[in-house]
Design an enzyme around this catalytic site. Sequence first.
Site, PDB file in Angstrom:
ATOM      1  N   TRP A 113      99.860  38.604 104.132  1.00 27.03           N
ATOM      2  CA  TRP A 113      99.463  39.354 103.046  1.00 27.03           C
ATOM      3  C   TRP A 113     100.586  39.795 102.129  1.00 27.03           C
ATOM      4  O   TRP A 113     100.217  39.720 100.922  1.00 27.03           O
ATOM      5  CB  TRP A 113      98.903  40.653 103.849  1.00 27.03           C
ATOM      6  N   ASP A 204     102.144  48.389 101.220  1.00 31.83           N
ATOM      7  CA  ASP A 204     100.809  48.309 101.862  1.00 31.83           C
ATOM      8  C   ASP A 204     100.618  48.447 103.420  1.00 31.83           C
ATOM      9  O   ASP A 204     101.173  47.838 104.173  1.00 31.83           O
ATOM     10  CB  ASP A 204     100.421  46.471 101.666  1.00 31.83           C
ATOM     11  N   LYS A 229      90.367  49.263 108.991  1.00 28.86           N
ATOM     12  CA  LYS A 229      91.081  48.969 110.396  1.00 28.86           C
ATOM     13  C   LYS A 229      91.104  50.163 111.144  1.00 28.86           C
ATOM     14  O   LYS A 229      90.366  50.152 112.176  1.00 28.86           O
ATOM     15  CB  LYS A 229      92.493  48.449 109.977  1.00 28.86           C
TER      16      LYS A 229
HETATM   17  C1  LIG Z   1      97.977  44.161 105.529  1.00 30.36           C
HETATM   18  C2  LIG Z   1      96.658  43.535 104.622  1.00 30.36           C
HETATM   19  N1  LIG Z   1      96.646  43.672 103.335  1.00 30.36           N
HETATM   20  C3  LIG Z   1      95.645  43.535 102.533  1.00 30.36           C
HETATM   21  C4  LIG Z   1      94.552  42.970 103.157  1.00 30.36           C
HETATM   22  C5  LIG Z   1      93.519  42.818 102.083  1.00 30.36           C
HETATM   23  O1  LIG Z   1      92.218  43.465 102.272  1.00 30.36           O
HETATM   24  P1  LIG Z   1      91.010  43.330 101.712  1.00 30.36           P
HETATM   25  O2  LIG Z   1      90.123  42.371 102.568  1.00 30.36           O
HETATM   26  O3  LIG Z   1      90.348  44.837 101.917  1.00 30.36           O
HETATM   27  O4  LIG Z   1      90.930  43.057 100.223  1.00 30.36           O
HETATM   28  C6  LIG Z   1      94.424  42.910 104.486  1.00 30.36           C
HETATM   29  C7  LIG Z   1      93.001  42.713 104.968  1.00 30.36           C
HETATM   30  O5  LIG Z   1      92.901  42.445 106.105  1.00 30.36           O
HETATM   31  C8  LIG Z   1      95.494  43.387 104.966  1.00 30.36           C
HETATM   32  O6  LIG Z   1      95.293  43.258 106.647  1.00 30.36           O
END
Ligand SMILES: Cc1ncc(COP(=O)(O)O)c(C=O)c1O
Length: 401
Positions: A113, A204, A229
Amino acid sequence: MSDGRVINFGAGPSALPASVLEEAAKGLLNFNGTGIGIAEISHRSKEFTAFLAEVESLIRSQLDVPETHSILFTQGGGSAQFSAVVLNLLARHHLLNPDLPERDLDYVVTGSWSKKAAEEARRLGGGRVNVVVDARASSKDGRTFDSIPAHASYSFTSPNPALIYYCENETVDGVEFSNDASSPASFPFHLLPQNTPLLPLVGDYSSSFMSRPIPRLADHAIIYAGAQKNIGPAGLTILIVRKDCLVDVDAAAKLGAAPVPLTMAYKTLADNSSVYNTPAVLPIYISGLVLRRSAEQGGVQYYEALNKRKADKLYAAIKEGEARGVFRAKVKEGSGSLMNVVFDVVGDGAEAKFISGAEALGMKAIKGHRSVGGIRVSLYNAVTEEQTDVIVAFMKSFLAQ
Ligand SMILES: Cc1ncc(COP(=O)(O)O)c(C=O)c1O
Protein backbone atom coordinates in the site's frame (compact mmCIF):
# COMPACT_ATOMS: atom_id res chain seq x y z
CA MET A 1 -31.55 -12.46 13.28
CA SER A 2 -27.85 -13.23 12.92
CA ASP A 3 -28.34 -16.98 12.33
CA GLY A 4 -26.27 -18.54 9.60
CA ARG A 5 -23.33 -16.20 9.98
CA VAL A 6 -19.87 -17.71 9.65
CA ILE A 7 -16.57 -16.56 11.13
CA ASN A 8 -15.33 -13.89 8.75
CA PHE A 9 -11.57 -13.45 8.74
CA GLY A 10 -11.69 -11.21 5.65
CA ALA A 11 -9.23 -8.36 5.19
CA GLY A 12 -11.78 -5.75 4.26
CA PRO A 13 -14.63 -5.18 3.97
CA SER A 14 -14.58 -7.30 7.06
CA ALA A 15 -16.51 -8.52 10.06
CA LEU A 16 -18.76 -6.13 12.00
CA PRO A 17 -20.35 -6.90 15.37
CA ALA A 18 -23.68 -8.70 14.92
CA SER A 19 -25.27 -6.55 17.65
CA VAL A 20 -24.42 -3.41 15.67
CA LEU A 21 -25.80 -4.83 12.44
CA GLU A 22 -29.04 -5.70 14.21
CA GLU A 23 -29.33 -2.17 15.58
CA ALA A 24 -28.45 -0.74 12.16
CA ALA A 25 -31.22 -2.81 10.60
CA LYS A 26 -33.70 -1.00 12.86
CA GLY A 27 -32.15 2.35 11.92
CA LEU A 28 -32.61 1.50 8.25
CA LEU A 29 -36.34 1.55 8.88
CA ASN A 30 -36.52 4.31 11.47
CA PHE A 31 -33.52 6.45 12.42
CA ASN A 32 -33.61 7.84 15.95
CA GLY A 33 -37.42 7.93 16.10
CA THR A 34 -37.70 10.20 13.05
CA GLY A 35 -39.89 7.70 11.17
CA ILE A 36 -37.39 7.97 8.30
CA GLY A 37 -34.70 5.37 7.61
CA ILE A 38 -31.04 6.35 7.86
CA ALA A 39 -30.53 5.77 4.12
CA GLU A 40 -33.42 8.10 3.37
CA ILE A 41 -32.86 11.02 5.70
CA SER A 42 -31.30 14.35 4.72
CA HIS A 43 -27.65 14.73 5.64
CA ARG A 44 -28.57 18.27 6.73
CA SER A 45 -31.36 17.18 9.08
CA LYS A 46 -30.79 18.11 12.70
CA GLU A 47 -30.89 14.43 13.69
CA PHE A 48 -28.12 13.41 11.29
CA THR A 49 -26.06 16.52 12.04
CA ALA A 50 -26.19 15.63 15.75
CA PHE A 51 -25.19 12.04 14.97
CA LEU A 52 -22.21 13.19 12.89
CA ALA A 53 -21.05 15.42 15.76
CA GLU A 54 -21.29 12.43 18.09
CA VAL A 55 -19.19 10.27 15.74
CA GLU A 56 -16.56 12.98 15.69
CA SER A 57 -16.51 13.21 19.47
CA LEU A 58 -16.34 9.39 19.83
CA ILE A 59 -13.19 9.39 17.69
CA ARG A 60 -11.73 12.47 19.42
CA SER A 61 -12.19 11.08 22.90
CA GLN A 62 -11.08 7.50 22.21
CA LEU A 63 -7.95 8.50 20.28
CA ASP A 64 -7.27 11.59 22.37
CA VAL A 65 -7.19 13.86 19.31
CA PRO A 66 -6.07 17.35 20.38
CA GLU A 67 -7.87 20.56 19.39
CA THR A 68 -4.96 21.33 17.02
CA HIS A 69 -6.47 18.72 14.70
CA SER A 70 -9.80 18.56 12.85
CA ILE A 71 -11.65 15.31 12.29
CA LEU A 72 -13.17 15.14 8.82
CA PHE A 73 -15.32 12.65 6.95
CA THR A 74 -15.10 12.05 3.23
CA GLN A 75 -15.44 9.37 0.55
CA GLY A 76 -13.10 7.78 -1.97
CA GLY A 77 -11.34 5.37 0.39
CA GLY A 78 -7.65 5.15 1.13
CA SER A 79 -6.88 5.30 -2.59
CA ALA A 80 -8.37 8.79 -2.99
CA GLN A 81 -6.19 9.88 -0.07
CA PHE A 82 -3.07 8.65 -1.92
CA SER A 83 -3.81 11.62 -4.22
CA ALA A 84 -5.42 14.05 -1.75
CA VAL A 85 -2.52 14.09 0.72
CA VAL A 86 -0.09 14.94 -2.08
CA LEU A 87 -2.26 17.69 -3.57
CA ASN A 88 -3.10 19.34 -0.25
CA LEU A 89 0.42 19.18 1.16
CA LEU A 90 2.01 20.41 -2.06
CA ALA A 91 -0.43 23.34 -1.96
CA ARG A 92 0.63 24.02 1.64
CA HIS A 93 4.30 23.81 0.67
CA HIS A 94 3.81 26.32 -2.18
CA LEU A 95 2.17 28.76 0.24
CA LEU A 96 4.98 28.36 2.79
CA ASN A 97 7.85 28.27 0.25
CA PRO A 98 6.68 30.03 -2.93
CA ASP A 99 9.99 30.14 -4.78
CA LEU A 100 11.47 26.68 -4.47
CA PRO A 101 12.55 25.09 -7.78
CA GLU A 102 11.97 21.54 -6.49
CA ARG A 103 9.84 19.97 -3.74
CA ASP A 104 10.50 16.68 -1.96
CA LEU A 105 7.91 14.02 -1.16
CA ASP A 106 9.41 11.43 1.19
CA TYR A 107 7.94 7.91 1.21
CA VAL A 108 8.63 5.12 3.67
CA VAL A 109 7.85 1.97 1.68
CA THR A 110 7.13 -1.05 3.86
CA GLY A 111 4.53 -2.86 1.78
CA SER A 112 2.15 -2.94 -1.16
CA TRP A 113 0.00 0.00 0.00
CA SER A 114 2.78 2.48 0.73
CA LYS A 115 4.39 1.44 -2.58
CA LYS A 116 1.13 2.21 -4.35
CA ALA A 117 0.84 5.57 -2.59
CA ALA A 118 4.37 6.51 -3.72
CA GLU A 119 3.47 5.50 -7.29
CA GLU A 120 0.46 7.81 -7.21
CA ALA A 121 2.63 10.70 -5.96
CA ARG A 122 5.01 10.06 -8.87
CA ARG A 123 2.10 9.99 -11.29
CA LEU A 124 0.70 13.30 -10.03
CA GLY A 125 4.05 15.08 -10.35
CA GLY A 126 4.62 18.40 -8.64
CA GLY A 127 7.41 17.05 -6.45
CA ARG A 128 10.35 14.68 -6.43
CA VAL A 129 9.42 11.36 -4.81
CA ASN A 130 12.19 10.07 -2.53
CA VAL A 131 12.00 6.57 -1.19
CA VAL A 132 13.34 7.00 2.34
CA VAL A 133 13.57 3.26 2.75
CA ASP A 134 12.29 0.27 0.80
CA ALA A 135 11.78 -2.68 3.12
CA ARG A 136 12.33 -5.15 0.28
CA ALA A 137 16.04 -4.30 0.32
CA SER A 138 16.41 -5.94 3.73
CA SER A 139 14.05 -8.88 3.12
CA LYS A 140 15.00 -12.57 2.96
CA ASP A 141 14.84 -12.69 -0.83
CA GLY A 142 15.26 -9.00 -1.71
CA ARG A 143 11.80 -8.98 -3.32
CA THR A 144 9.15 -9.29 -0.61
CA PHE A 145 7.96 -7.02 2.17
CA ASP A 146 8.64 -9.21 5.18
CA SER A 147 9.72 -6.80 7.92
CA ILE A 148 9.92 -3.29 9.27
CA PRO A 149 13.43 -2.08 8.36
CA ALA A 150 16.07 -1.26 10.99
CA HIS A 151 16.16 2.42 11.96
CA ALA A 152 19.69 2.75 10.53
CA SER A 153 18.40 2.10 6.99
CA TYR A 154 16.07 5.14 6.78
CA SER A 155 17.44 8.17 5.02
CA PHE A 156 15.37 11.30 5.53
CA THR A 157 17.66 13.52 3.50
CA SER A 158 15.39 16.43 2.62
CA PRO A 159 15.53 19.22 5.23
CA ASN A 160 12.15 20.65 4.15
CA PRO A 161 9.95 17.99 2.53
CA ALA A 162 6.38 18.77 1.45
CA LEU A 163 5.29 15.40 2.79
CA ILE A 164 6.65 12.43 4.76
CA TYR A 165 4.52 9.36 4.27
CA TYR A 166 4.17 5.95 5.90
CA CYS A 167 1.55 3.22 6.27
CA GLU A 168 1.19 1.90 9.82
CA ASN A 169 -0.20 -1.50 8.92
CA GLU A 170 0.42 -3.12 5.55
CA THR A 171 -2.78 -5.12 5.07
CA VAL A 172 -1.51 -7.26 2.17
CA ASP A 173 1.95 -8.11 3.50
CA GLY A 174 1.05 -8.42 7.19
CA VAL A 175 3.76 -6.02 8.36
CA GLU A 176 3.00 -3.40 11.02
CA PHE A 177 5.01 -0.77 12.87
CA SER A 178 5.25 -1.48 16.57
CA ASN A 179 3.61 1.14 18.78
CA ASP A 180 6.29 0.59 21.41
CA ALA A 181 8.87 3.36 20.93
CA SER A 182 11.64 1.13 22.28
CA SER A 183 11.04 -1.58 19.66
CA PRO A 184 13.36 -1.73 16.62
CA ALA A 185 10.15 -2.09 14.55
CA SER A 186 8.75 1.26 15.74
CA PHE A 187 8.42 4.23 13.40
CA PRO A 188 11.65 6.27 13.68
CA PHE A 189 10.12 9.57 14.80
CA HIS A 190 13.51 10.62 16.19
CA LEU A 191 15.06 10.56 12.68
CA LEU A 192 12.59 13.03 11.15
CA PRO A 193 13.88 16.53 10.29
CA GLN A 194 14.04 18.42 13.59
CA ASN A 195 13.95 21.99 12.25
CA THR A 196 10.19 22.41 12.24
CA PRO A 197 7.54 21.64 14.85
CA LEU A 198 4.92 21.31 12.10
CA LEU A 199 6.18 18.34 10.13
CA PRO A 200 4.11 17.26 7.12
CA LEU A 201 3.90 13.71 8.48
CA VAL A 202 1.18 11.53 6.93
CA GLY A 203 0.08 8.14 8.24
CA ASP A 204 -2.17 5.70 6.41
CA TYR A 205 -4.02 3.97 9.25
CA SER A 206 -6.63 2.29 7.04
CA SER A 207 -6.25 -1.17 8.52
CA SER A 208 -5.25 -0.39 12.09
CA PHE A 209 -7.47 2.61 12.91
CA MET A 210 -9.13 2.24 16.35
CA SER A 211 -7.32 -1.06 16.98
CA ARG A 212 -5.00 0.63 19.51
CA PRO A 213 -3.80 4.16 20.39
CA ILE A 214 -1.91 6.03 17.66
CA PRO A 215 1.68 6.82 18.71
CA ARG A 216 2.61 10.54 18.57
CA LEU A 217 -0.75 11.39 17.03
CA ALA A 218 -0.27 15.12 17.69
CA ASP A 219 2.94 15.12 15.62
CA HIS A 220 1.10 14.09 12.48
CA ALA A 221 -0.14 16.44 9.78
CA ILE A 222 -2.65 13.93 8.45
CA ILE A 223 -3.86 10.54 9.56
CA TYR A 224 -6.42 8.82 7.42
CA ALA A 225 -8.33 5.56 7.33
CA GLY A 226 -11.00 3.90 5.26
CA ALA A 227 -13.74 2.66 7.59
CA GLN A 228 -14.08 -0.81 6.14
CA LYS A 229 -11.68 -2.70 8.40
CA ASN A 230 -12.26 -1.95 12.07
CA ILE A 231 -15.24 0.33 12.19
CA GLY A 232 -17.79 0.16 9.43
CA PRO A 233 -18.77 -0.41 5.82
CA ALA A 234 -16.79 0.83 2.81
CA GLY A 235 -17.69 4.31 1.61
CA LEU A 236 -16.49 6.37 4.56
CA THR A 237 -12.96 7.71 4.94
CA ILE A 238 -11.92 9.37 8.19
CA LEU A 239 -9.28 12.11 8.27
CA ILE A 240 -7.48 13.66 11.21
CA VAL A 241 -5.91 16.83 9.85
CA ARG A 242 -3.70 19.31 11.70
CA LYS A 243 -5.22 22.75 11.20
CA ASP A 244 -2.19 24.28 9.46
CA CYS A 245 -2.88 21.77 6.65
CA LEU A 246 -6.33 23.26 5.95
CA VAL A 247 -4.94 25.57 3.28
CA ASP A 248 -6.44 27.78 0.58
CA VAL A 249 -5.71 25.57 -2.41
CA ASP A 250 -6.78 28.26 -4.91
CA ALA A 251 -4.27 30.73 -3.47
CA ALA A 252 -1.64 27.98 -3.79
CA ALA A 253 -2.65 27.33 -7.41
CA LYS A 254 -1.94 31.01 -8.18
CA LEU A 255 1.61 30.34 -6.96
CA GLY A 256 1.98 27.36 -9.30
CA ALA A 257 0.61 24.46 -7.26
CA ALA A 258 -1.63 21.96 -9.05
CA PRO A 259 -5.36 22.78 -8.72
CA VAL A 260 -7.07 20.60 -6.12
CA PRO A 261 -10.61 19.28 -6.74
CA LEU A 262 -12.81 20.98 -4.15
CA THR A 263 -14.17 17.69 -2.81
CA MET A 264 -10.57 16.67 -2.04
CA ALA A 265 -9.48 19.94 -0.46
CA TYR A 266 -9.28 19.52 3.32
CA LYS A 267 -10.22 23.15 3.90
CA THR A 268 -13.46 22.70 1.94
CA LEU A 269 -14.34 19.69 4.09
CA ALA A 270 -13.47 21.53 7.32
CA ASP A 271 -15.22 24.78 6.39
CA ASN A 272 -18.37 22.81 5.66
CA SER A 273 -18.24 20.44 8.66
CA SER A 274 -17.77 17.47 6.27
CA VAL A 275 -21.08 18.14 4.49
CA TYR A 276 -19.84 20.21 1.54
CA ASN A 277 -21.56 17.54 -0.51
CA THR A 278 -23.62 14.52 0.52
CA PRO A 279 -21.53 12.34 2.80
CA ALA A 280 -21.73 8.54 3.12
CA VAL A 281 -24.72 8.69 5.46
CA LEU A 282 -25.25 4.96 6.00
CA PRO A 283 -21.55 4.05 6.52
CA ILE A 284 -21.27 6.98 8.95
CA TYR A 285 -24.27 5.65 10.86
CA ILE A 286 -22.94 2.10 11.16
CA SER A 287 -19.46 3.37 12.05
CA GLY A 288 -21.01 5.55 14.75
CA LEU A 289 -22.78 2.53 16.27
CA VAL A 290 -19.48 0.57 16.24
CA LEU A 291 -17.67 3.50 17.88
CA ARG A 292 -20.34 3.83 20.58
CA ARG A 293 -19.95 0.15 21.36
CA SER A 294 -16.18 0.42 21.46
CA ALA A 295 -16.37 3.39 23.87
CA GLU A 296 -18.61 1.32 26.15
CA GLN A 297 -16.11 -1.53 26.09
CA GLY A 298 -13.13 0.62 27.06
CA GLY A 299 -11.98 2.15 23.79
CA VAL A 300 -8.66 1.62 22.05
CA GLN A 301 -6.94 0.50 25.27
CA TYR A 302 -9.42 -2.37 25.55
CA TYR A 303 -8.94 -3.30 21.89
CA GLU A 304 -5.17 -3.07 22.09
CA ALA A 305 -5.05 -5.69 24.85
CA LEU A 306 -7.65 -7.89 23.12
CA ASN A 307 -6.01 -7.65 19.70
CA LYS A 308 -2.63 -8.48 21.16
CA ARG A 309 -3.97 -11.59 22.88
CA LYS A 310 -5.63 -12.75 19.65
CA ALA A 311 -2.54 -12.18 17.50
CA ASP A 312 -0.20 -13.79 20.06
CA LYS A 313 -2.27 -16.98 19.93
CA LEU A 314 -2.13 -17.10 16.16
CA TYR A 315 1.59 -16.38 15.92
CA ALA A 316 2.27 -19.08 18.53
CA ALA A 317 0.35 -21.60 16.43
CA ILE A 318 2.30 -20.59 13.32
CA LYS A 319 5.56 -21.04 15.24
CA GLU A 320 4.49 -24.48 16.37
CA GLY A 321 3.64 -25.35 12.77
CA GLU A 322 6.97 -24.01 11.59
CA ALA A 323 8.83 -26.25 13.99
CA ARG A 324 7.00 -29.20 12.41
CA GLY A 325 7.59 -28.02 8.83
CA VAL A 326 3.88 -27.49 8.15
CA PHE A 327 3.52 -23.68 8.29
CA ARG A 328 5.97 -20.97 7.25
CA ALA A 329 5.72 -17.43 8.64
CA LYS A 330 5.83 -14.82 5.89
CA VAL A 331 6.92 -12.02 8.21
CA LYS A 332 10.01 -11.78 10.43
CA GLU A 333 9.38 -11.97 14.17
CA GLY A 334 8.73 -8.55 15.70
CA SER A 335 7.28 -7.04 12.50
CA GLY A 336 4.08 -9.08 12.34
CA SER A 337 0.76 -7.27 12.14
CA LEU A 338 -1.81 -7.63 14.92
CA MET A 339 -4.53 -7.15 12.31
CA ASN A 340 -3.50 -9.30 9.34
CA VAL A 341 -1.57 -12.47 10.12
CA VAL A 342 0.00 -14.07 7.04
CA PHE A 343 1.67 -17.43 6.57
CA ASP A 344 2.17 -20.25 4.10
CA VAL A 345 1.06 -23.84 4.40
CA VAL A 346 3.96 -25.91 3.14
CA GLY A 347 3.63 -28.73 0.63
CA ASP A 348 1.79 -29.63 -2.54
CA GLY A 349 -1.93 -29.04 -2.21
CA ALA A 350 -1.57 -28.30 1.53
CA GLU A 351 -2.85 -24.73 1.29
CA ALA A 352 -6.03 -25.78 -0.53
CA LYS A 353 -6.58 -28.52 2.06
CA PHE A 354 -6.13 -25.99 4.87
CA ILE A 355 -8.59 -23.54 3.32
CA SER A 356 -11.24 -26.15 2.60
CA GLY A 357 -10.82 -27.64 6.09
CA ALA A 358 -11.34 -24.21 7.67
CA GLU A 359 -14.34 -23.48 5.45
CA ALA A 360 -15.95 -26.77 6.39
CA LEU A 361 -15.83 -25.55 10.00
CA GLY A 362 -17.39 -22.19 9.14
CA MET A 363 -14.25 -20.02 8.80
CA LYS A 364 -14.24 -17.89 5.68
CA ALA A 365 -12.02 -15.47 3.73
CA ILE A 366 -8.58 -16.71 4.83
CA LYS A 367 -6.96 -16.83 1.39
CA GLY A 368 -4.02 -14.44 1.12
CA HIS A 369 -4.11 -11.40 -1.18
CA ARG A 370 -3.83 -12.46 -4.82
CA SER A 371 -0.47 -10.65 -5.20
CA VAL A 372 1.27 -12.62 -2.45
CA GLY A 373 -0.71 -15.85 -1.98
CA GLY A 374 -0.66 -17.98 1.15
CA ILE A 375 -3.04 -17.56 4.06
CA ARG A 376 -4.14 -14.27 5.63
CA VAL A 377 -6.20 -14.28 8.80
CA SER A 378 -7.50 -10.81 9.61
CA LEU A 379 -8.22 -10.20 13.28
CA TYR A 380 -9.97 -6.84 13.24
CA ASN A 381 -11.77 -5.52 16.33
CA ALA A 382 -15.02 -7.34 15.58
CA VAL A 383 -13.31 -10.74 15.47
CA THR A 384 -13.68 -12.12 18.99
CA GLU A 385 -11.12 -14.00 21.03
CA GLU A 386 -13.42 -17.05 20.94
CA GLN A 387 -13.46 -16.92 17.12
CA THR A 388 -9.67 -16.64 17.15
CA ASP A 389 -9.54 -19.71 19.39
CA VAL A 390 -11.55 -21.61 16.76
CA ILE A 391 -8.95 -21.06 14.03
CA VAL A 392 -6.08 -21.71 16.43
CA ALA A 393 -7.69 -25.03 17.42
CA PHE A 394 -8.13 -25.86 13.73
CA MET A 395 -4.45 -25.07 13.05
CA LYS A 396 -3.44 -27.38 15.86
CA SER A 397 -5.65 -30.18 14.59
CA PHE A 398 -4.20 -29.62 11.08
CA LEU A 399 -0.74 -30.11 12.56
CA ALA A 400 -1.82 -33.25 14.35
CA GLN A 401 -3.01 -34.83 11.09
C1 LIG B 1 -3.48 0.13 4.35
C2 LIG B 1 -4.41 0.39 3.20
N1 LIG B 1 -4.30 1.59 2.55
C3 LIG B 1 -5.10 1.87 1.52
C4 LIG B 1 -6.05 0.99 1.07
C5 LIG B 1 -6.93 1.36 -0.08
O1 LIG B 1 -8.19 1.57 0.40
P1 LIG B 1 -9.49 1.72 -0.52
O2 LIG B 1 -9.75 0.37 -1.10
O3 LIG B 1 -10.51 2.15 0.48
O4 LIG B 1 -9.20 2.74 -1.53
C6 LIG B 1 -6.20 -0.25 1.72
C7 LIG B 1 -7.22 -1.21 1.27
O5 LIG B 1 -7.32 -2.31 1.72
C8 LIG B 1 -5.36 -0.54 2.81
O6 LIG B 1 -5.46 -1.71 3.45
